[in-house]
Design a protein around this motif. Structure first.
Motif, PDB file in Angstrom:
ATOM      1  N   TRP A 112      29.033  39.165  40.758  1.00  0.00           N
ATOM      2  CA  TRP A 112      28.709  39.914  39.542  1.00  0.00           C
ATOM      3  C   TRP A 112      28.391  38.989  38.388  1.00  0.00           C
ATOM      4  CZ3 TRP A 112      27.926  44.740  40.780  1.00  0.00           C
ATOM      5  CH2 TRP A 112      28.658  45.324  41.804  1.00  0.00           C
ATOM      6  N   GLN A 113      27.594  39.486  37.433  1.00  0.00           N
ATOM      7  CA  GLN A 113      27.278  38.732  36.215  1.00  0.00           C
ATOM      8  C   GLN A 113      27.296  39.687  35.011  1.00  0.00           C
ATOM      9  OE1 GLN A 113      24.383  38.998  34.221  1.00  0.00           O
ATOM     10  NE2 GLN A 113      23.370  40.606  35.438  1.00  0.00           N
ATOM     11  N   ASP A 114      27.578  39.121  33.835  1.00  0.00           N
ATOM     12  CA  ASP A 114      27.732  39.946  32.622  1.00  0.00           C
ATOM     13  C   ASP A 114      26.827  39.493  31.475  1.00  0.00           C
ATOM     14  OD1 ASP A 114      28.869  37.554  31.933  1.00  0.00           O
ATOM     15  OD2 ASP A 114      30.799  38.379  31.289  1.00  0.00           O
ATOM     16  N   SER A 115      25.759  38.740  31.783  1.00  0.00           N
ATOM     17  CA  SER A 115      24.981  38.144  30.689  1.00  0.00           C
ATOM     18  C   SER A 115      23.483  38.405  30.746  1.00  0.00           C
ATOM     19  CB  SER A 115      25.223  36.634  30.657  1.00  0.00           C
ATOM     20  OG  SER A 115      24.857  36.049  31.910  1.00  0.00           O
ATOM     21  N   SER A 116      23.016  39.257  31.641  1.00  0.00           N
ATOM     22  CA  SER A 116      21.583  39.530  31.694  1.00  0.00           C
ATOM     23  C   SER A 116      21.352  40.978  32.091  1.00  0.00           C
ATOM     24  CB  SER A 116      20.881  38.587  32.686  1.00  0.00           C
ATOM     25  OG  SER A 116      21.347  38.804  34.008  1.00  0.00           O
ATOM     26  N   PHE A 120      27.024  43.627  30.034  1.00  0.00           N
ATOM     27  CA  PHE A 120      27.670  43.208  28.782  1.00  0.00           C
ATOM     28  C   PHE A 120      29.180  43.246  28.980  1.00  0.00           C
ATOM     29  CE2 PHE A 120      27.562  47.795  28.523  1.00  0.00           C
ATOM     30  CZ  PHE A 120      28.816  48.129  28.024  1.00  0.00           C
ATOM     31  N   ALA A 121      29.893  42.631  28.054  1.00  0.00           N
ATOM     32  CA  ALA A 121      31.360  42.674  28.038  1.00  0.00           C
ATOM     33  C   ALA A 121      31.805  42.618  26.583  1.00  0.00           C
ATOM     34  CB  ALA A 121      31.950  41.503  28.830  1.00  0.00           C
ATOM     35  N   ARG A 126      36.721  41.297  30.352  1.00  0.00           N
ATOM     36  CA  ARG A 126      35.906  40.129  30.664  1.00  0.00           C
ATOM     37  C   ARG A 126      35.849  39.896  32.165  1.00  0.00           C
ATOM     38  NH1 ARG A 126      39.680  35.523  30.478  1.00  0.00           N
ATOM     39  NH2 ARG A 126      41.763  36.389  30.097  1.00  0.00           N
ATOM     40  N   LEU A 127      34.851  39.125  32.540  1.00  0.00           N
ATOM     41  CA  LEU A 127      34.645  38.772  33.943  1.00  0.00           C
ATOM     42  C   LEU A 127      35.194  37.375  34.176  1.00  0.00           C
ATOM     43  CD1 LEU A 127      33.314  39.409  36.716  1.00  0.00           C
ATOM     44  CD2 LEU A 127      31.227  38.358  35.799  1.00  0.00           C
ATOM     45  N   VAL A 128      36.171  37.263  35.088  1.00  0.00           N
ATOM     46  CA  VAL A 128      36.784  35.973  35.412  1.00  0.00           C
ATOM     47  C   VAL A 128      36.878  35.857  36.937  1.00  0.00           C
ATOM     48  CG1 VAL A 128      38.805  34.494  35.187  1.00  0.00           C
ATOM     49  CG2 VAL A 128      38.099  35.950  33.272  1.00  0.00           C
ATOM     50  N   ASP A 129      36.273  34.816  37.487  1.00  0.00           N
ATOM     51  CA  ASP A 129      36.308  34.579  38.945  1.00  0.00           C
ATOM     52  C   ASP A 129      35.883  35.825  39.723  1.00  0.00           C
ATOM     53  OD1 ASP A 129      37.154  31.991  38.511  1.00  0.00           O
ATOM     54  OD2 ASP A 129      39.276  32.536  38.569  1.00  0.00           O
ATOM     55  N   ASN A 130      34.839  36.461  39.243  1.00  0.00           N
ATOM     56  CA  ASN A 130      34.225  37.614  39.898  1.00  0.00           C
ATOM     57  C   ASN A 130      35.073  38.893  39.838  1.00  0.00           C
ATOM     58  OD1 ASN A 130      31.668  38.180  41.125  1.00  0.00           O
ATOM     59  ND2 ASN A 130      32.746  38.611  43.057  1.00  0.00           N
ATOM     60  N   ASP A 131      36.122  38.885  39.012  1.00  0.00           N
ATOM     61  CA  ASP A 131      36.966  40.070  38.817  1.00  0.00           C
ATOM     62  C   ASP A 131      36.943  40.493  37.353  1.00  0.00           C
ATOM     63  OD1 ASP A 131      37.760  40.103  41.477  1.00  0.00           O
ATOM     64  OD2 ASP A 131      39.532  38.848  41.096  1.00  0.00           O
ATOM     65  N   ILE A 132      37.142  41.780  37.112  1.00  0.00           N
ATOM     66  CA  ILE A 132      37.309  42.290  35.749  1.00  0.00           C
ATOM     67  C   ILE A 132      38.779  42.159  35.368  1.00  0.00           C
ATOM     68  CG2 ILE A 132      37.260  44.356  34.312  1.00  0.00           C
ATOM     69  CD1 ILE A 132      34.857  45.329  35.913  1.00  0.00           C
ATOM     70  N   ARG A 212      43.614  42.824  37.515  1.00  0.00           N
ATOM     71  CA  ARG A 212      42.238  42.453  37.817  1.00  0.00           C
ATOM     72  C   ARG A 212      41.633  43.472  38.780  1.00  0.00           C
ATOM     73  NH1 ARG A 212      41.954  38.202  40.846  1.00  0.00           N
ATOM     74  NH2 ARG A 212      44.179  38.228  41.396  1.00  0.00           N
ATOM     75  N   LEU A 213      40.364  43.714  38.623  1.00  0.00           N
ATOM     76  CA  LEU A 213      39.637  44.647  39.487  1.00  0.00           C
ATOM     77  C   LEU A 213      38.522  43.903  40.192  1.00  0.00           C
ATOM     78  CD1 LEU A 213      39.272  47.620  36.960  1.00  0.00           C
ATOM     79  CD2 LEU A 213      40.996  47.380  38.760  1.00  0.00           C
ATOM     80  N   GLY A 214      38.396  44.132  41.502  1.00  0.00           N
ATOM     81  CA  GLY A 214      37.341  43.499  42.274  1.00  0.00           C
ATOM     82  C   GLY A 214      36.751  44.476  43.281  1.00  0.00           C
TER      83      GLY A 214
END
Length: 237
Positions: A112-116, A120-121, A126-132, A212-214
Motif C-alpha cells: 500500500w501507498q499513501d502519497s499518490s 492520503f493520511a 498513518r501507514l507504517v510497515d504496510n499497516d494502518i 494495526r490493521l493489515g
C-alpha cells in the motif's frame, strides 16, 4: 361737584376693602400651598432624572445605522461566524486514511501507498510497515476493496481479508473476510480472460491506540493496481 374726603374717611374705606381670612381658612391655604410646592419639586426631580438617563443611558438616536449600514453589519457578522465555524471544523478534523495499492507480491501481500493518486493520511492515522496504525482508541470504519482479473483455466476462487494486530491478542485477529468462487465449468474456455471480480469489505470496529490493521489476499498476481480499483482505508466515527 367733587366731594373731598378727610384723611380719616380714606383710611376707614381702605380698612373695609381689605379681606382678612379667618384662622381656619388661612391654615388650609397653607397646607395646599405646601402640597403644591412638594409636587412641583418632585416633578422637577423626576424630569431631571429622565433627562440624565436619556443623555447617558438612553438610545443613541444620532448613530442609528441606515439600511445600507445595517446590511453591511449583518454581512460582517455572518462572515465572522462563517470564519469561526470553518476554523472550529478544521481543529476538529477527524482521523482518516485512504490507501491505494502500489504493488503485490507472491506471499499474498498487497503493498500500500499513501502519497499518490487519491491516497492520503491525516488526523494521526498513518501507514507504517504496510499497516494502518491507530492513533487513539475509539470507533473506526474500516474498509477495503480488491479487484481481480480472473483467468478461468481451472476452478479457483479469490479472497480478501483484514487483520487486526493488537497487544490485547497473542495472534492477529481476523475482523473481516470475503471469498468468492470465480471459475466454473461454463467460464473455462482455453484459459482466456473472461471477467473481472471484486471483493469489498467494510464495517465499524472498536479499536485501541496502537492497534494495526493489515490485509492479505489470495490470487494477488492478478490484483488490479489501477487507481480506484484496489484500496484500503479507515476513518474515525
Amino acid at each position: 361737584m367733587a366731594v373731598s374726603k378727610t384723611r380719616a374717611e380714606v383710611v376707614a374705606l381702605k380698612e373695609k376693602s381689605v379681606f382678612v381670612p379667618d384662622e381656619n381658612l388661612s391654615s388650609g391655604l397653607r397646607l395646599q400651598l405646601a402640597a403644591a410646592l412638594v409636587l412641583v419639586v418632585l416633578l422637577g426631580v423626576g424630569c431631571t432624572g429622565l433627562l440624565v438617563w436619556y443623555y447617558t443611558e438612553g438610545p443613541d438616536v444620532t448613530t442609528q445605522p441606515g439600511p445600507t449600514e445595517a446590511a453591511a453589519n449583518t454581512d460582517t457578522a455572518e462572515t465572522t461566524y462563517s470564519s469561526y465555524t470553518m476554523a472550529s471544523v478544521s481543529t476538529r478534523e477527524k482521523a482518516a486514511i485512504h490507501l491505494e495499492v502500489e504493488d503485490f507480491s507472491k506471499d499474498d501481500q498487497l503493498k500500500w501507498q499513501d502519497s499518490s493518486g487519491s491516497a492520503f493520511a491525516r488526523g494521526g492515522l498513518r501507514l507504517v510497515d504496510n499497516d494502518i496504525v491507530i492513533p487513539e482508541s475509539g470507533l473506526y470504519f474500516v474498509y477495503s476493496q480488491a479487484v481481480f482479473r480472473v483467468t478461468c483455466s481451472y476452478d479457483t476462487y479469490v479472497s480478501h481479508k483484514i487483520l487486526r494486530y493488537s497487544d490485547s491478542f497473542d495472534a492477529p485477529l481476523l475482523i473481516m473476510f470475503a471469498i468468492k468462487s470465480v471459475c466454473q465449468d461454463t467460464n473455462r474456455q482455453n484459459g482466456e480472460v473472461k471477467f473481472f471480480e471484486h471483493v469489498y469489505l467494510g464495517g465499524v470496529f472498536q479499536l485501541k491506540k496502537g492497534d494495526r490493521l493489515g490485509t492479505t489476499s489470495y490470487w494477488t498476481l492478478d490484483v488490479q493496481t489501477d487507481s480506484g480499483k484496489t484500496f484500503f482505508g479507515a476513518f474515525a466515527v
